[in-house]
Design a protein around this motif. Structure first.
Motif, short mmCIF file in Angstrom:
data_model
loop_
_atom_site.label_atom_id
_atom_site.label_comp_id
_atom_site.label_asym_id
_atom_site.label_seq_id
_atom_site.Cartn_x
_atom_site.Cartn_y
_atom_site.Cartn_z
N ALA A 274 0.83 -1.21 0.00
CA ALA A 274 0.00 0.00 0.00
C ALA A 274 0.86 1.25 0.00
N GLU A 275 1.95 1.24 0.75
CA GLU A 275 2.85 2.38 0.77
C GLU A 275 3.57 2.55 -0.57
N ALA A 276 3.96 1.43 -1.20
CA ALA A 276 4.62 1.51 -2.51
C ALA A 276 3.68 2.11 -3.55
N LEU A 277 2.41 1.72 -3.53
CA LEU A 277 1.45 2.29 -4.48
C LEU A 277 1.22 3.77 -4.20
N ARG A 278 1.16 4.13 -2.93
CA ARG A 278 0.95 5.55 -2.58
C ARG A 278 2.09 6.41 -3.12
N ARG A 279 3.31 5.88 -3.11
CA ARG A 279 4.48 6.62 -3.57
C ARG A 279 4.62 6.64 -5.09
N ALA A 280 3.93 5.74 -5.76
CA ALA A 280 4.10 5.59 -7.21
C ALA A 280 3.33 6.66 -7.98
N ASP A 281 3.67 6.80 -9.24
CA ASP A 281 2.96 7.70 -10.16
C ASP A 281 1.62 7.05 -10.52
N ALA A 282 0.53 7.66 -10.08
CA ALA A 282 -0.80 7.06 -10.30
C ALA A 282 -1.11 6.91 -11.78
N ASP A 283 -0.65 7.84 -12.60
CA ASP A 283 -0.90 7.73 -14.04
C ASP A 283 -0.18 6.51 -14.62
N TRP A 284 1.04 6.25 -14.14
CA TRP A 284 1.77 5.06 -14.60
C TRP A 284 1.03 3.80 -14.18
N LEU A 285 0.55 3.77 -12.94
CA LEU A 285 -0.18 2.60 -12.47
C LEU A 285 -1.44 2.38 -13.30
N GLU A 286 -2.13 3.46 -13.64
CA GLU A 286 -3.36 3.30 -14.41
C GLU A 286 -3.08 2.77 -15.81
N ARG A 287 -1.91 3.09 -16.36
CA ARG A 287 -1.56 2.55 -17.68
C ARG A 287 -1.35 1.04 -17.64
N MET A 288 -1.06 0.49 -16.46
CA MET A 288 -0.95 -0.97 -16.33
C MET A 288 -2.30 -1.66 -16.52
N ILE A 289 -3.36 -0.97 -16.16
CA ILE A 289 -4.71 -1.55 -16.29
C ILE A 289 -5.17 -1.28 -17.72
N THR A 290 -4.98 -2.27 -18.56
CA THR A 290 -5.19 -2.07 -19.99
C THR A 290 -6.62 -2.34 -20.46
N ARG A 291 -7.43 -2.93 -19.59
CA ARG A 291 -8.81 -3.20 -20.00
C ARG A 291 -9.69 -3.31 -18.76
#
Length: 349
Positions: free
Chosen positions: A307-324
């Protein structure tokens, strides 16, 4: 309410059907399901290769990569209505082994653990669900679009913990990391490597689609050559193996730097014979103090780290992982791979 269910051990049984609304027990949260991720384990369950329904029931509600919003929380639970939460997957044996008794249920010694959406407990792929407050993890509100990535992030949070614990047996200052596989686990492993300030390299067989760009977006380096060529050129201090492909696994073992650590997170299929020079491999492992360690599942410590790693990450980059994103009514579509898929999720609303 609607839920995605299967009849375990029966292929082609996946169905969105009506099930009773959940009723929270003492100490449980009532949660509105937002979405669930679909991974290889879910596909194996849907194919009838894996999975167990709760005792006395024919069907299993699947889904272990959860994301939801609290509707009701018991007083003193530490949660409030509106909190963004993820449910932990595994529960310890009711007569716990030593590891389970110490909160390390990801390391269960006797195999009598249960798992939401997988083994003898209903999962999270339903319009609402309940979870014990002790097995719920609160997420930062900014992660509403991407918090479903927490469960796979816990897998790599544990993998990195294992690498660091093994490395601590002696002086350990890794610089270069090779991640094999650019699926969700591999990309998240690369993310956590970059968060540690390491020189991260990712190997995958594709040369187009979103994967190379996602790797570049981390400031990491993407490779598509053979494992032997890439690993021998890099001589990585750490390998996070996320493919389960036999040739890749053994290629990674052969080409680490001295005192190298290979952490296996990909599960290999059975029944594929592979010729290996075991003598040479053994010699290299022994003479270079190398280590190969397997890692699976996660406990509460890893959920909090994820949860802490996701909080620190770029949310836009994370959303690009969700491709569908697939609506609940079309849930079966999430189980059919399409070109360019990385992480597919089912929206439950």
């Amino acid at each position: 309410m609607r839920a995605v269910t299967v009849r375990p051990s029966a292929g082609r049984s996946l169905e969105v059907c009506e099930v009773p609304d959940p009723v929270p027990g003492p100490g449980e949260l009532l949660v509105e399901g937002l979405c669930v991720g679909v991974c290889g384990t879910d596909k194996e369950i849907a194919a009838g290769d894996y999975g167990w329904a709760p005792g006395g029931e024919d069907r299993l509600i699947i889904g272990h990569e959860s994301l939801g919003r609290v509707r009701e929380a018991p007083r003193g639970s530490g949660f409030s209505a509106g909190d963004l939460v993820v449910g932990v997957v595994r529960r310890p044996d009711p007569e716990p082994c030593g590891a389970c008794g110490h909160g390390e249920f990801d390391m269960c010694r006797n195999g009598r653990y249960t798992e939401r959406g997988i083994k003898e407990r209903h999962g999270y792929a339903s319009e609402s669900w309940t979870v014990e407050s002790d097995y719920a993890v609160r997420l930062d509100p900014s992660l509403e679009r991407v918090g479903v990535l927490l469960e796979p992030t816990t897998v790599v949070a544990k993998a990195w913990e294992q690498v660091e614990r093994v490395g601590a047996r002696s002086w350990f200052e890794p610089r270069r990391v090779l991640v094999t596989g650019a699926g969700p686990i591999g990309l998240l492993a690369a993310l956590l490597g970059r968060q540690r300030g390491l020189d991260v390299h990712v190997l995958d067989r594709v040369t187009s689609g979103p994967k190379p760009g996602l790797v570049a977006g981390l400031g990491a380096t993407y490779h598509s050559g053979s494992i032997d060529d890439v690993a021998s050129a890099l001589r990585p201090d750490v390998v996070i193996e996320a493919t389960g492909v036999g040739d890749v696994v053994f290629g990674a073992m052969r080409e680490t730097a001295s005192y190298g650590i290979v952490c296996l997170t990909g599960v290999s299929p059975k029944g594929r014979p592979l010729s290996v020079d075991a003598g040479t491999l053994n010699r290299e492992l022994v003479l270079e103090n190398d280590v190969v360690v397997g890692s699976v599942n996660a406990n509460l410590r890893h959920y909090r780290a994820g949860a802490e790693a996701l909080r620190r990450a770029d949310a836009d980059w994370l959303e690009r992982m969700i491709t569908r994103r697939v609506p609940l009514r079309d849930a079966a579509d999430a189980f059919t791979a399409r070109d360019g898929d990385i992480k597919v999720v089912i929206d439950l609303g």
